[in-house]
Design an enzyme around this catalytic site. Structure first.
Site, PDB file in Angstrom:
ATOM      1  N   LYS A 175       0.839  -1.193   0.000  1.00 26.52           N
ATOM      2  CA  LYS A 175       0.000   0.000   0.000  1.00 26.52           C
ATOM      3  C   LYS A 175       0.880   1.252   0.000  1.00 26.52           C
ATOM      4  CE  LYS A 175      -1.997  -1.462   3.726  1.00 26.52           C
ATOM      5  NZ  LYS A 175      -2.876  -1.751   4.883  1.00 26.52           N
ATOM      6  N   THR A 206      -8.965   9.439   8.164  1.00 28.00           N
ATOM      7  CA  THR A 206      -8.667   8.173   7.488  1.00 28.00           C
ATOM      8  C   THR A 206      -8.426   7.029   8.460  1.00 28.00           C
ATOM      9  OG1 THR A 206      -6.325   8.805   7.403  1.00 28.00           O
ATOM     10  CG2 THR A 206      -7.674   9.342   5.475  1.00 28.00           C
ATOM     11  N   GLY A 208      -8.683   3.731  10.287  1.00 29.99           N
ATOM     12  CA  GLY A 208      -9.289   2.448   9.944  1.00 29.99           C
ATOM     13  C   GLY A 208      -9.097   2.016   8.503  1.00 29.99           C
ATOM     14  N   THR A 209      -8.328   2.773   7.739  1.00 40.42           N
ATOM     15  CA  THR A 209      -8.168   2.465   6.313  1.00 40.42           C
ATOM     16  C   THR A 209      -7.637   1.059   6.077  1.00 40.42           C
ATOM     17  OG1 THR A 209      -7.677   4.795   5.937  1.00 40.42           O
ATOM     18  CG2 THR A 209      -7.151   3.282   4.158  1.00 40.42           C
ATOM     19  N   GLY A 210      -6.568   0.679   6.796  1.00 42.74           N
ATOM     20  CA  GLY A 210      -5.941  -0.621   6.560  1.00 42.74           C
ATOM     21  C   GLY A 210      -6.839  -1.784   6.945  1.00 42.74           C
ATOM     22  N   CYS A 211      -7.499  -1.668   8.098  1.00 38.68           N
ATOM     23  CA  CYS A 211      -8.425  -2.724   8.531  1.00 38.68           C
ATOM     24  C   CYS A 211      -9.553  -2.882   7.518  1.00 38.68           C
ATOM     25  CB  CYS A 211      -9.029  -2.372   9.893  1.00 38.68           C
ATOM     26  SG  CYS A 211      -7.839  -2.025  11.190  1.00 38.68           S
TER      27      CYS A 211
END
Length: 263
Positions: A175, A206, A208-211
């Site tokens: 990412k 932003t 929580g983007t990865g989860c």
């Protein structure tokens, strides 16, 4: 009534509701699958950061996993915050024995920079967890933490992917959201390459983007999509969620998991 595809998240709780188990279950609901959870840790967390974290005993994590998998069954598994070497080892053993796609989000730090993985657990992530992954989804900080490769340009994403794939996941999604310019990610299995690009939205909320991305990928895989298709659909969903992210509290707010309902 036929039950929707079932997805299991193995992760920590975010009391602020923007990341972790809470984000995973919201994402799964939004994408039409039945979300289930194995809680690995409890955090005291809000828009300003993580004020405390308490991991659960290994036997509690193992019991939750067996309870769900042995009775209800799963079509895909997603892992997030695992906190310690002991939890990483136990979860790696469990998912290796579960014959479904696994998305590993090797969570190292929170959006605010708070550590969520003990340094002593890194070797277990490299040698046990990543080899069990269908897709590994590290951000650039996690790539550096796991492999030592520091990415400062889009051209270096290939080097990062090769370093992650060397630990054994079938696919690596690197990412590149922390790079300047448009939001570009690289998905590869070492042979095929897929470059995923999206406009960068001027929105600081932003959390929580990865989860959310990892859970969206797991949801697609549970529905029978190929890895490239699941990742592309997840990228589209997360891009919309980032664009709709909203302020909560005094710090960084969450992405909007329900943005399609409100569009």
């Amino acid at each position: 009534m036929t039950a929707p595809p079932r997805v299991l998240t193995v992760a920590g709780s975010d009391s602020g509701g923007g990341a972790g188990i809470q984000a995973d279950l919201k994402t799964m609901l939004a994408l039409g699958v039945h979300g289930m959870s194995v809680l690995t840790a409890v955090t005291a967390q809000n828009s300003l950061g993580v004020q405390g974290a308490w991991e659960l005993p290994v036997e509690a994590v193992r019991a939750q996993y067996r309870s769900v998998v042995d009775d209800i069954g799963v079509a895909a598994v997603k892992t997030g915050m695992l906190a310690s070497a002991e939890l990483v080892e136990a979860v790696a053993e469990l998912i290796a024995a579960t014959d479904v796609p696994v998305v590993v989000d090797p969570v190292g730090v929170s959006k605010h920079g708070d550590p969520l993985l003990a340094a002593s657990a890194l070797d277990s992530v490299r040698t046990l967890l990543l080899p069990a992954a269908t897709v590994a989804t590290p951000n650039l900080d996690e790539v550096a933490q796991l492999t030592g490769v520091r990415v400062e340009s889009e051209e270096q994403l290939r080097e990062a992917a090769a370093a992650v794939l060397a630990y054994g996941p079938k696919w690596a999604l690197i990412k590149g959201g922390h790079l300047p310019g448009e939001a570009v990610d690289l998905l590869t299995d070492g042979s095929d390459e897929y470059w995923l690009r999206a406009p960068r939205h001027d929105n600081r909320h932003t959390h929580g983007t990865g989860c959310t991305l990892a859970s969206a990928i797991a949801s697609g895989l549970a529905k029978g999509e190929s890895v490239p298709d699941a990742v592309a659909a997840a990228k589209e969903y997360v891009t919309g969620a980032i664009a709709a992210g909203f302020a909560l509290g005094g710090g960084i707010g969450p992405v909007d998991h329900g943005w399609r309902f409100r569009a």
